[in-house]
Design a protein around this motif. Structure first.
Motif, short mmCIF file in Angstrom:
data_model
loop_
_atom_site.label_atom_id
_atom_site.label_comp_id
_atom_site.label_asym_id
_atom_site.label_seq_id
_atom_site.Cartn_x
_atom_site.Cartn_y
_atom_site.Cartn_z
N VAL A 24 0.87 -1.18 0.00
CA VAL A 24 0.00 0.00 0.00
C VAL A 24 0.90 1.23 0.00
CG1 VAL A 24 -1.80 1.29 1.21
CG2 VAL A 24 -1.81 -1.22 1.27
N VAL A 25 0.79 2.04 -1.04
CA VAL A 25 1.63 3.22 -1.16
C VAL A 25 0.77 4.47 -1.29
CG1 VAL A 25 3.77 2.22 -2.02
CG2 VAL A 25 1.89 2.63 -3.61
N MET A 26 1.20 5.52 -0.62
CA MET A 26 0.49 6.80 -0.66
C MET A 26 1.41 7.88 -1.22
SD MET A 26 -0.91 5.99 3.04
CE MET A 26 0.58 5.02 3.09
N GLU A 27 0.81 8.93 -1.74
CA GLU A 27 1.49 10.06 -2.37
C GLU A 27 2.19 9.65 -3.67
OE1 GLU A 27 3.61 12.94 -0.15
OE2 GLU A 27 2.33 12.79 1.62
N ILE A 28 1.60 8.70 -4.38
CA ILE A 28 2.19 8.31 -5.67
C ILE A 28 1.64 9.20 -6.79
CG2 ILE A 28 2.62 5.92 -5.01
CD1 ILE A 28 0.11 5.17 -6.70
N ASN A 29 2.53 9.54 -7.70
CA ASN A 29 2.13 10.24 -8.92
C ASN A 29 2.53 9.37 -10.11
OD1 ASN A 29 4.90 10.49 -8.94
ND2 ASN A 29 4.93 12.73 -8.77
N ASN A 30 2.42 9.88 -11.32
CA ASN A 30 2.73 9.08 -12.50
C ASN A 30 4.19 8.65 -12.53
OD1 ASN A 30 0.13 9.02 -13.65
ND2 ASN A 30 0.40 11.09 -14.45
N SER A 31 5.07 9.50 -12.01
CA SER A 31 6.48 9.16 -11.96
C SER A 31 6.71 7.94 -11.07
CB SER A 31 7.29 10.36 -11.45
OG SER A 31 8.66 10.02 -11.31
N TRP A 32 6.03 7.91 -9.93
CA TRP A 32 6.13 6.76 -9.04
C TRP A 32 5.54 5.50 -9.68
CZ3 TRP A 32 8.92 5.38 -5.11
CH2 TRP A 32 9.49 6.35 -4.28
N VAL A 33 4.43 5.65 -10.35
CA VAL A 33 3.81 4.49 -11.01
C VAL A 33 4.77 3.90 -12.03
CG1 VAL A 33 1.95 3.76 -12.56
CG2 VAL A 33 1.44 5.26 -10.63
N ASN A 34 5.42 4.75 -12.81
CA ASN A 34 6.38 4.26 -13.80
C ASN A 34 7.55 3.54 -13.14
OD1 ASN A 34 4.88 5.33 -15.92
ND2 ASN A 34 5.97 7.29 -15.90
N TYR A 58 3.96 -8.75 -8.78
CA TYR A 58 2.67 -8.25 -8.28
C TYR A 58 1.75 -8.05 -9.48
CZ TYR A 58 5.28 -7.68 -4.01
OH TYR A 58 6.04 -7.94 -2.89
N SER A 59 1.03 -9.13 -9.79
CA SER A 59 0.23 -9.16 -11.01
C SER A 59 -1.04 -8.33 -10.92
CB SER A 59 -0.14 -10.60 -11.35
OG SER A 59 1.01 -11.41 -11.44
N TYR A 60 -1.42 -7.97 -9.70
CA TYR A 60 -2.70 -7.28 -9.49
C TYR A 60 -2.44 -5.92 -8.84
CZ TYR A 60 -3.99 -12.16 -10.02
OH TYR A 60 -4.10 -13.46 -10.48
N SER A 61 -3.16 -4.93 -9.31
CA SER A 61 -2.97 -3.59 -8.73
C SER A 61 -4.21 -2.74 -8.97
CB SER A 61 -1.75 -2.90 -9.33
OG SER A 61 -1.91 -2.70 -10.72
N LYS A 62 -4.35 -1.75 -8.11
CA LYS A 62 -5.39 -0.72 -8.27
C LYS A 62 -4.73 0.59 -7.90
CE LYS A 62 -9.62 0.55 -9.20
NZ LYS A 62 -10.23 0.32 -10.52
N LEU A 63 -4.70 1.54 -8.84
CA LEU A 63 -3.93 2.75 -8.65
C LEU A 63 -4.78 4.00 -8.89
CD1 LEU A 63 -0.79 1.65 -10.71
CD2 LEU A 63 -1.19 1.32 -8.26
N ALA A 64 -4.48 5.03 -8.11
CA ALA A 64 -5.12 6.34 -8.31
C ALA A 64 -4.05 7.41 -8.12
CB ALA A 64 -6.27 6.54 -7.33
N PRO A 65 -3.11 7.52 -9.08
CA PRO A 65 -2.01 8.49 -8.93
C PRO A 65 -2.51 9.93 -9.07
CG PRO A 65 -1.96 7.48 -11.11
CD PRO A 65 -3.03 6.76 -10.33
N ARG A 66 -1.87 10.83 -8.33
CA ARG A 66 -2.16 12.26 -8.40
C ARG A 66 -0.87 13.02 -8.16
NH1 ARG A 66 -7.99 13.55 -5.91
NH2 ARG A 66 -6.90 15.35 -5.08
N GLU A 67 -0.88 14.29 -8.51
CA GLU A 67 0.31 15.12 -8.34
C GLU A 67 0.26 15.97 -7.08
OE1 GLU A 67 2.91 14.78 -10.31
OE2 GLU A 67 1.84 13.33 -11.56
#
Length: 316
Positions: free
Chosen positions: A122-132, A141-150
């Motif tokens: 579980v990660v918080m404060e992720i943006n698109n750079s972190w997702v990449n 980790y084949s499964y994920s649900k993401l809501a990145p923001r800046e």
């Protein structure tokens, strides 16, 4: 010299007594809520004051300092006592980290995750750079649900456990995303909620945080079966608003029996405060809780091993 040292001791004693008592009224006002978070620091300060007064034979002030020490320790010591479970093959390891949006040292987090090998991240404060940067974990980790923001309120979950159902929800009125998942565990369906309320900076954010915690508690209360709440909740266990979350959601903190495990700010280590939390339902037992190494964020990660003893299916 003696006069000045006694004055310092007196100010320290007064601060621990006044702030310690004000913290009991965290439900009344933001300032009182902020005062509730520093029980460890009040205890340390009261201990130092008692030593000063004993050295200078100011016995009544020393006694008051010891009373203040005992009063604040009463909020701290119980977290170090409680039952601990033995490990089993069905254990689920969770890695929780507020990574800090502008933290560019992505490799430290990836390296620690690979070393810990959790089942759920579980990660918080992720943006698109972190997702990449975290795409390197996709094979494991084949499964994920993401809501990145800046804006420091992006959030994401990576899982080895299959996701049966997943959604992004907005609890309260702040407009920040939370993630609600149904996961396929060995003993049935496991519900996970990952959330990150706004910090109580100012009255509006204070009310917004409290409303989000209240709505999350309602979400937890309506779920049957194993349930996990994980996130940077921007509060400690000593706030009445946190207590209401536990009570109304019928949850308990994994820290019980494992100590304070301070996570913020990371630079203070054990002198920080515990604002990153994992709370669980009665169908889950705690095997281990520990703070992980720094990942370059202002928060330290939490690493938790859990054992699911219930087999009731849950739904979202």
């Amino acid at each position: 010299m003696k006069r000045y040292i006694n004055l310092i001791g007196l100010l320290a004693l007064a601060s621990t007594l006044i702030l310690g008592v004000l913290g009991l009224f965290s439900h009344v006002h933001l300032i009182f809520d902020l005062a509730s978070h520093f029980r460890v620091h009040y205890a340390i300060t009261a201990c130092v004051a008692s030593i000063i007064f004993l050295f200078y034979r100011a016995h009544w002030l020393a006694l008051l300092s010891i009373v203040s020490l005992a009063f604040n320790l009463a909020f701290v010591v119980p977290w170090y006592f409680g039952s601990k479970e033995t490990a089993s093959k069905e254990d689920i390891k969770i890695f929780l980290s507020n990574v800090l949006t502008n933290n560019s040292d992505h490799g430290r987090l990836v390296s620690l995750i690979q070393n810990v090998s959790p089942d759920i991240i579980v990660v918080m404060e992720i943006n698109n750079s972190w997702v990449n940067a975290l795409n390197v974990l996709e094979n494991e980790y084949s499964y994920s649900k993401l809501a990145p923001r800046e804006d420091n309120f992006g959030i994401g979950v990576y899982s080895k456990l299959p996701i049966i159902m997943g959604s992004v929800k907005y609890f309260g009125s702040s407009g920040v995303p939370s993630i609600v998942l149904s996961l396929e565990a060995a003993k049935g369906t496991l519900t996970l909620v990952a959330t990150h309320p706004v910090p109580p900076i100012g009255d509006d954010y204070f009310k917004s945080r409290n409303k989000q915690l209240s709505h999350v508690a309602k979400e937890a209360e309506k779920i049957s079966g194993p349930f996990i709440l994980a996130g940077d909740l921007n509060t400690t266990m000593w706030s009445s608003h946190y207590s209401q979350l536990e009570k109304n959601g019928k949850l308990r903190n994994v820290r019980r029996g494992f100590g304070i495990n301070a996570t913020w700010p990371s630079g203070l280590g054990i002198l920080g405060i515990p604002i990153d939390h994992v709370l669980i339902s009665d169908e889950i037992r705690v095997v281990d809780v520990r703070v992980g190494a720094s990942v370059g964020s202002d928060h330290l990660p939490l690493i938790i091993e859990l054992s699911i003893i219930g087999s009731v299916s849950a739904g979202t």
